[in-house]
Scaffold this motif. Structure first.
Motif, PDB file in Angstrom:
ATOM      1  N   LEU A 112       0.849  -1.244  -0.160  1.00 14.85           N
ATOM      2  CA  LEU A 112      -0.072   0.054   0.080  1.00 14.85           C
ATOM      3  C   LEU A 112       0.766   1.153  -0.197  1.00 14.85           C
ATOM      4  CD1 LEU A 112      -3.031   0.918   0.260  1.00 14.85           C
ATOM      5  CD2 LEU A 112      -2.642   1.183   2.558  1.00 14.85           C
ATOM      6  N   GLN A 117       2.228   5.087   0.583  1.00 15.95           N
ATOM      7  CA  GLN A 117       1.954   5.869   1.662  1.00 15.95           C
ATOM      8  C   GLN A 117       1.074   6.830   1.748  1.00 15.95           C
ATOM      9  OE1 GLN A 117       5.804   7.784   3.155  1.00 15.95           O
ATOM     10  NE2 GLN A 117       4.893   8.511   5.128  1.00 15.95           N
ATOM     11  N   ALA A 147      -2.437   5.221   2.016  1.00 13.06           N
ATOM     12  CA  ALA A 147      -2.732   4.988   3.340  1.00 13.06           C
ATOM     13  C   ALA A 147      -3.194   6.296   3.907  1.00 13.06           C
ATOM     14  CB  ALA A 147      -1.328   4.313   4.185  1.00 13.06           C
TER      15      ALA A 147
END
Length: 376
Positions: free
Chosen positions: A54, A56, A59
């Motif tokens: 994922l 950054q 996220a």
């Protein structure tokens, strides 16, 4: 005398001719890059649910959406990373004569391609017609009592049973609503960590009542009372005003369609289910609607810190009344203020500049109800 052919700096090569074609080199650019991937396969989208690492930035987007959903009392619209295989499968793509893979035109994997499938695409906005999840025992039971259309009832496993839960389950079963028992962790995920008290009701988008019908129904009441909101953008304030309107006998609340909060899961939850019992209308033009109410016999009163009349001296409270509440920051807009028959201020000690919009509405409606009970 020397002619032009003998001058210094004369052209030694012919002028440029007509531009030549690309020879087919631009054909690949015209072909496009293929099918746009869905949001849950795009690593940069908050709905990404791929098996790859994922990013950054993604996220951060998902965490931001979780916080926003928690504040608004709805399920977060994010993906579940690791639940969808978004890597290129085994095997090469369909090669072409030049050794190029036909990804984008043939749908195969380009030779030697690894990592997540990435394709350009437009960001999709969530539909306004998507169902919402009401959470909390009071909002859910009030909604079921009022007959609000619902498609599913979610209950957490191991929930503490009380009278409200028994009524919720019994009413949902009587109405033929699907009852789904899920884990508390799943309900937490669906609600984004909002306090749900172990129960959630999936409902379609809120059905607003036509303003003309609301106005006609209010006129038939012995003590007509309506509440108008001028640019209130916080759904929690809207929900609190609706709750106060229900508590003090108002027949309806109307809000502008643009630049104002509507009935969302947050407003439902803040109203403690009162939005199911108090008609709410959206109007295209608030000023025009206020004039229509005035033509129907209502006195239009706007709340203003610098109002010309003290709330405790409001003799018009006993008659047909529309209370107009301004926005959280700027208060009443100029046109709405000019449309009001009079402006009313709430007496306060000098150190306090103003009250929250929902609190000011509650204080005013309580005083109106008190005066009506005394006069009655």
């Amino acid at each position: 005398m020397a002619g032009n052919s003998q001058r210094r700096g004369r052209r030694l090569t012919p002028k440029a001719g007509a531009p030549k074609g690309s020879g087919g080199k631009g054909r690949d650019a015209l072909a496009g890059r293929g099918k746009t991937l869905p949001a849950d396969e795009r690593p940069w989208h908050k709905a990404y649910s791929g098996t790859e690492k994922l990013p950054q930035r993604t996220a951060w987007k998902q965490e931001k959406e979780r916080r926003a959903a928690a504040e608004e009392g709805r399920a977060p619209k994010i993906g579940q990373p690791g639940t969808k295989d978004t890597t290129w499968g085994k095997g090469g793509g369909r090669a072409t004569a030049g050794g190029r893979a036909a990804a984008g035109r043939g749908g195969g994997k380009p030779a030697g391609r690894t990592g997540p499938r990435v394709a350009p695409g437009r960001k999709s906005n969530p539909s306004r017609d998507a169902p919402e999840l009401l959470v909390g025992r009071n909002p859910v039971v009030e909604s079921l009592r009022a007959g609000v259309p619902a498609t599913a009832l979610y209950t957490a496993q191991g929930i503490d049973i009380d009278d409200r839960i028994n009524e919720i389950v019994r009413t949902a079963a009587d109405r033929g609503i699907a009852i789904l028992e899920i884990s508390r962790a799943e309900l937490d995920r669906m609600t984004g960590g909002v306090l749900h008290q172990g129960v959630g009701l999936q409902v379609p988008p809120f059905a607003y009542q036509p303003f003309e019908d609301m106005l006609a129904a209010a006129v038939e009441q012995p003590a007509p009372l309506l509440v108008a909101l001028d640019g209130v953008t916080d759904p929690r304030n809207l929900g609190a005003v609706i709750r106060s309107a229900a508590a003090f006998g108002a027949q309806g609340v109307f809000v502008p369609e643009r630049r104002a909060a509507g009935i969302t899961a947050t407003a439902w939850r803040t109203s403690a289910g009162a939005a199911a019992r108090v008609p709410v209308a959206q109007v295209t033009n608030l000023t025009r609607s206020l004039k229509a109410a005035r033509d129907a016999g209502f006195m239009v009163v706007g709340l203003d810190a610098d109002g010309e009349t003290d709330l405790y001296d409001l003799e018009a409270a006993v008659g047909p009344l529309v209370v107009v509440v301004g926005s959280e920051g700027r208060g009443l807009s100029r046109l709405v203020g000019e449309t009001c028959d009079l402006t009313v201020s709430i007496p306060m000690i000098s150190e306090v500049e103003s009250l929250n919009a929902s609190v000011a509405a509650a204080v005013t409606l309580a005083e109106v109800a008190r005066r009506r009970s005394v006069e009655g």
